[in-house]
Design a protein around this motif. Structure first.
Motif, PDB file in Angstrom:
ATOM      1  N   ALA A 268       0.844  -1.196   0.000  1.00 47.77           N
ATOM      2  CA  ALA A 268       0.000   0.000   0.000  1.00 47.77           C
ATOM      3  C   ALA A 268       0.872   1.235   0.000  1.00 47.77           C
ATOM      4  O   ALA A 268       1.239   1.779   1.053  1.00 47.77           O
ATOM      5  N   THR A 269       1.259   1.676  -1.187  1.00 49.34           N
ATOM      6  CA  THR A 269       2.088   2.869  -1.327  1.00 49.34           C
ATOM      7  C   THR A 269       1.417   3.829  -2.302  1.00 49.34           C
ATOM      8  O   THR A 269       0.509   3.459  -3.043  1.00 49.34           O
ATOM      9  N   GLY A 270       1.885   5.062  -2.292  1.00 50.24           N
ATOM     10  CA  GLY A 270       1.321   6.056  -3.195  1.00 50.24           C
ATOM     11  C   GLY A 270       0.010   6.591  -2.645  1.00 50.24           C
ATOM     12  O   GLY A 270      -0.195   6.681  -1.436  1.00 50.24           O
ATOM     13  N   SER A 271      -0.898   6.937  -3.529  1.00 47.58           N
ATOM     14  CA  SER A 271      -2.190   7.502  -3.121  1.00 47.58           C
ATOM     15  C   SER A 271      -3.265   7.071  -4.104  1.00 47.58           C
ATOM     16  O   SER A 271      -2.974   6.674  -5.232  1.00 47.58           O
ATOM     17  N   ILE A 272      -4.509   7.147  -3.674  1.00 43.24           N
ATOM     18  CA  ILE A 272      -5.656   6.843  -4.537  1.00 43.24           C
ATOM     19  C   ILE A 272      -6.628   8.015  -4.466  1.00 43.24           C
ATOM     20  O   ILE A 272      -6.673   8.752  -3.475  1.00 43.24           O
ATOM     21  N   LEU A 327      -1.923   6.542   0.804  1.00 45.63           N
ATOM     22  CA  LEU A 327      -1.938   5.245   1.474  1.00 45.63           C
ATOM     23  C   LEU A 327      -0.802   5.120   2.488  1.00 45.63           C
ATOM     24  O   LEU A 327      -0.928   4.385   3.471  1.00 45.63           O
ATOM     25  N   ASP A 328       0.308   5.817   2.251  1.00 44.30           N
ATOM     26  CA  ASP A 328       1.436   5.717   3.179  1.00 44.30           C
ATOM     27  C   ASP A 328       1.037   6.192   4.583  1.00 44.30           C
ATOM     28  O   ASP A 328       1.531   5.679   5.589  1.00 44.30           O
ATOM     29  N   LYS A 333      -0.518  -2.810   6.608  1.00 44.73           N
ATOM     30  CA  LYS A 333       0.353  -3.979   6.648  1.00 44.73           C
ATOM     31  C   LYS A 333      -0.280  -5.109   5.845  1.00 44.73           C
ATOM     32  O   LYS A 333      -1.484  -5.069   5.532  1.00 44.73           O
ATOM     33  N   PRO A 334       0.496  -6.146   5.520  1.00 38.58           N
ATOM     34  CA  PRO A 334      -0.073  -7.291   4.798  1.00 38.58           C
ATOM     35  C   PRO A 334      -1.282  -7.860   5.546  1.00 38.58           C
ATOM     36  O   PRO A 334      -1.254  -8.059   6.751  1.00 38.58           O
TER      37      PRO A 334
END
Length: 417
Positions: A268-272, A327-328, A333-334
């Motif tokens: 879960a990186t970046g943004s949406i 998302l950062d 976490k997984p």
């Protein structure tokens, strides 16, 4: 369905005109008016029924739906005109337009039905307004009280409609209406010339007080939540019937445009981008995005809830709400699941604020080792109704509402529930 509704609407309008014409002809003792009313009724029904021809075209119906659902982006028209690929089919079904289309079609029958009921009431009542004493050559004898109220208090009846303040609509006036359509809670001022002492008013068999001031009578009402019949009767025997047809403020309609579907990611990186379209028939009060992050597995879960981009809309009817979610910042976490939806409330302070919500989208972070197996997750459901709120989100929302209960009035608590 549209063809049936249009034909039925044409028949109801024609029947209303014919019945009202018959009652008027009887009241004025003018039999020739019956023929004129029948011709007008047939002509009007034919003109109205011609609209049903357009409803026989699948593309015309699809265009009618597209005009009321711009988010379809002509996918429905494309799918209706020729075979298309599955992507266009899914785009044509991603918004549940059929519910709104059915409601819009059936609502067009409300006014003709009320008009037909009012016309039928006139036929049953069949008043006589003609001067029978002049035709028979006999002299009429009028008592002193009748001479004092010689001006017919029901000659002209006016209705002033003042909508509730939250609707931000201007007051309107009707002259000699047979029915009044207004938002629930609107103030209705029914008035006319003459002395109110010569009038009786009944609202669904309940007597109502009539005030007289400056040679005019006035009856004050509030539009009820259910249809009602106002009966005004003069001492001379003349009656006027007024159908009160309340318009219910519907809750906001909320459609989540982005994300388009549920998603599984490795990290879960970046943004949406979250984007939603909001619509209300009267006016929106506020809107926001709600997210819930669930962490854990099997029966051990923890939840985090947050509200994003809450916006005061100040009575707007349509609005697009958008926010970028990094998302950062959520530190997913997984195995974590992020659930997202849009909510909106209208400004109704009469029957209680209406709450509308979109369908929920989920973003899941794959667990470690999940991609080391040959197992393949099943494809998402193709149910056009879309996914519903998960059990986890319902539990979290119920717990939040329980904490807010002491600060909520009963009407708002029931709406939130």
């Amino acid at each position: 369905m549209l063809t049936t509704v249009l034909v039925l609407r044409a028949l109801l309008i024609g029947a209303s005109i014919a019945a009202a014409g018959w009652a008027l002809a009887h009241a004025l003792s003018r039999p020739a008016l019956v023929v004129a009313a029948a011709a007008l009724a047939v002509g009007t029904s034919v003109m109205q029924a011609r609209r049903a021809i357009a409803a026989r075209s699948l593309e015309r119906v699809a265009l009618w739906i597209e005009e009321r659902n711009p988010s379809l982006r002509y996918a429905l028209v494309t799918a209706a005109s020729a075979p298309v690929d599955p992507d266009v089919e899914r785009l044509a079904l991603h918004v549940p337009w059929w519910k709104d289309a059915r409601e819009r079609a059936t609502r067009t029958l409300l006014a003709p039905c009320l008009a037909a009921l009012a016309a039928a009431a006139l036929v049953v009542w069949h008043p006589t307004l003609g001067d029978t004493t002049a035709r028979t050559g006999t002299a009429s004898r009028v008592s002193a009280p009748e001479k004092a109220g010689a001006a017919d208090p029901l000659a002209v009846v006016r209705v002033v409609i003042t909508p509730p303040r939250y609707s931000r609509r201007a007051a309107t006036s009707l002259v000699d209406p047979t029915s009044v359509e207004a938002l629930v809670g609107s103030t209705l001022a029914v008035h006319g010339s003459g002395d109110g002492a010569f009038l009786n008013a009944l609202l669904d068999s309940a007597p109502r007080a009539i005030a007289t001031r400056g040679g005019r009578w006035t009856l004050a009402l509030v539009m009820p939540a259910r249809p009602a019949l106002l009966r005004l009767r003069a001492r001379s025997g003349r009656e006027r019937l007024l159908v009160l047809a309340p318009v219910v403020d519907a809750p906001p309609a909320v459609t989540l445009l982005l994300p388009v579907r549920d998603t599984v990611v490795r990290a879960a990186t970046g943004s949406i981008v979250l984007r939603a379209v909001l619509h209300d028939d009267v006016g929106l009060r506020d809107a926001a995005f709600e997210i819930i992050v669930s962490t854990g597995q099997e029966e051990n879960f923890t939840f985090r809830a947050a509200t994003l981009a809450r916006t005061e809309l100040e009575g707007l009817g349509d609005r697009t709400l958008e926010v970028r979610l990094p998302l950062d910042s959520l530190a997913l976490k997984p195995g974590d699941v992020l659930q997202m939806r849009a909510v909106a409330r209208d400004a109704n302070d009469v029957t209680g604020s209406g709450l509308g919500s979109s369908e929920t989208r989920a973003l899941r972070v794959a667990r470690a080792g999940e991609y080391d197996s040959v197992a393949v997750d099943g494809a998402p459901s193709t149910d056009p109704e879309g996914p519903v709120l998960s059990q986890r989100m319902l539990i979290t929302l119920a717990e939040t509402l329980e904490r807010r209960r002491p600060r909520l009035v009963r009407a708002e608590l029931l709406a939130e529930s």
